[in-house]
Write a protein that holds these residues in place. Sequence first.
Motif, PDB file in Angstrom:
ATOM      1  N   TYR A 108      48.512  49.838  39.208  1.00  0.00           N
ATOM      2  CA  TYR A 108      47.417  48.943  39.564  1.00  0.00           C
ATOM      3  C   TYR A 108      46.223  49.807  39.946  1.00  0.00           C
ATOM      4  CZ  TYR A 108      44.618  45.620  42.279  1.00  0.00           C
ATOM      5  OH  TYR A 108      43.586  44.857  42.761  1.00  0.00           O
ATOM      6  N   LYS A 109      45.175  49.707  39.129  1.00  0.00           N
ATOM      7  CA  LYS A 109      43.961  50.510  39.325  1.00  0.00           C
ATOM      8  C   LYS A 109      44.268  52.010  39.346  1.00  0.00           C
ATOM      9  CE  LYS A 109      41.338  47.009  41.891  1.00  0.00           C
ATOM     10  NZ  LYS A 109      40.556  46.718  43.127  1.00  0.00           N
TER      11      LYS A 109
ATOM     12  N   VAL B 268      44.046  51.047  49.370  1.00  0.00           N
ATOM     13  CA  VAL B 268      43.767  50.457  48.057  1.00  0.00           C
ATOM     14  C   VAL B 268      44.222  49.001  48.031  1.00  0.00           C
ATOM     15  CG1 VAL B 268      44.228  50.582  45.581  1.00  0.00           C
ATOM     16  CG2 VAL B 268      43.960  52.685  46.906  1.00  0.00           C
TER      17      VAL B 268
ATOM     18  N   HIS C 184      46.532  53.494  40.989  1.00  0.00           N
ATOM     19  CA  HIS C 184      46.997  53.952  42.300  1.00  0.00           C
ATOM     20  C   HIS C 184      48.449  53.570  42.594  1.00  0.00           C
ATOM     21  CE1 HIS C 184      43.024  55.304  43.576  1.00  0.00           C
ATOM     22  NE2 HIS C 184      42.529  54.177  43.098  1.00  0.00           N
TER      23      HIS C 184
END
Length: 403
Positions: A183-184, A275, A186
């Motif tokens: 996810y992103k 995050v 990270h």
Amino acid sequence: MIYKSREYQGIFGIFAIIVILIIAMFLLFFSVIKDRLDGTTASFFIQVAEQDAARIDQMLEGHFDSLQALANIIESETFNIENVIRTINNSAVTGKYAGVGVILTDGTGYFIDEPTKNYKSQPFFEQAMAESRYFSEPLKLEGRSYKVHASSVQIKKNNKVVGILVALIDNEKLRKITDEFTYKGHMYTFIINTDGKLIVMSNHKNALLKEERNYFDFISEYKTNKDVTNIRNKIMEGDTGTFEYKIGESSRYAYFAPIGLRSGWYIVSAIPTEVATEDRTFVLEITIILFIVVTILLVVLFFINYHHQKILDREIQIANEAELENSKKLEISKETQKAKEEFFDKISLEIRTPIIAIIGVIEFLKKTKLDERQKNYTEKIEEATGILSGLLEKILDQKHQKK
């Protein structure tokens, strides 16, 4: 001064109450928003973990379907090792795995391009023979420098298990699949069993566990992680959930979900706390800014209204004072006018009486014998009396006109 001091104390008391109410409402609103955002964040990442678990299930399902199709072919033919090896060689599955072969009920294993070995002492053997399909934990097999998973289906003849068809899957292949779940950029994913044993480790840069060891033991070493037992119990019960833990200065949000086709395995997705909460933090920061702006506006409006009210009160006070002053002047004017009227009435009476008397004496004198000198005096007195009487009449006429 005492009046003003008390007035200001009352104003600031009201203002303090308003500010306290605003702060209380904000804290309540902030708490509700935070809980909602936490719930939304947790729900989102639980869905991510469940989707990742579903992808692992799909992969396992694909392996089992391929092996079952090949096992069906083997079962349809005369069962002997030569036929089995030939059938496996002619199939399309051999290039997909680290090894493909058959293991008989006595433990003897025949794998393509490998020497015959006995696998009866291997930890997966008995369970694989007992289950229609089975996927083992990581194995360190003789002759292989890497760990593999044994994926197997039963081979039956006359409803009796005569062996298992086995495909060996490189553990690194599973690791590459789980590393795709992010996810992103990270979030990282790994697989553990209900005891916390690491099944598939993550090579992601954010992963905190870089060695093969028990996951629960790893996070239990830090006193800040107090919910390890609760997490372990949830996983033992087959639940889906979230938890937060901290290793040194690094904190993580973790989300876990069971893998359906492999009982006792859990996929765990972890992401740095900052995050995972950045969207929530952004919304909360905006909420705080809006609260500050609204509070400032309310304070400004309060003081503008207060100042306007003070001006209005002053204008009303000035108008009332002017009206009172005019009322006093009107009263004085009425009293003055009344005094004038009383004065003129009194003067009129006091002046008219002697004038009338003089006029009467003159009339009386005119009827007597007067010499020229006396007549002259009498005429002059009569003339002066007429002038004085006329002047008095004019003054009294003006007074009546004004009245």
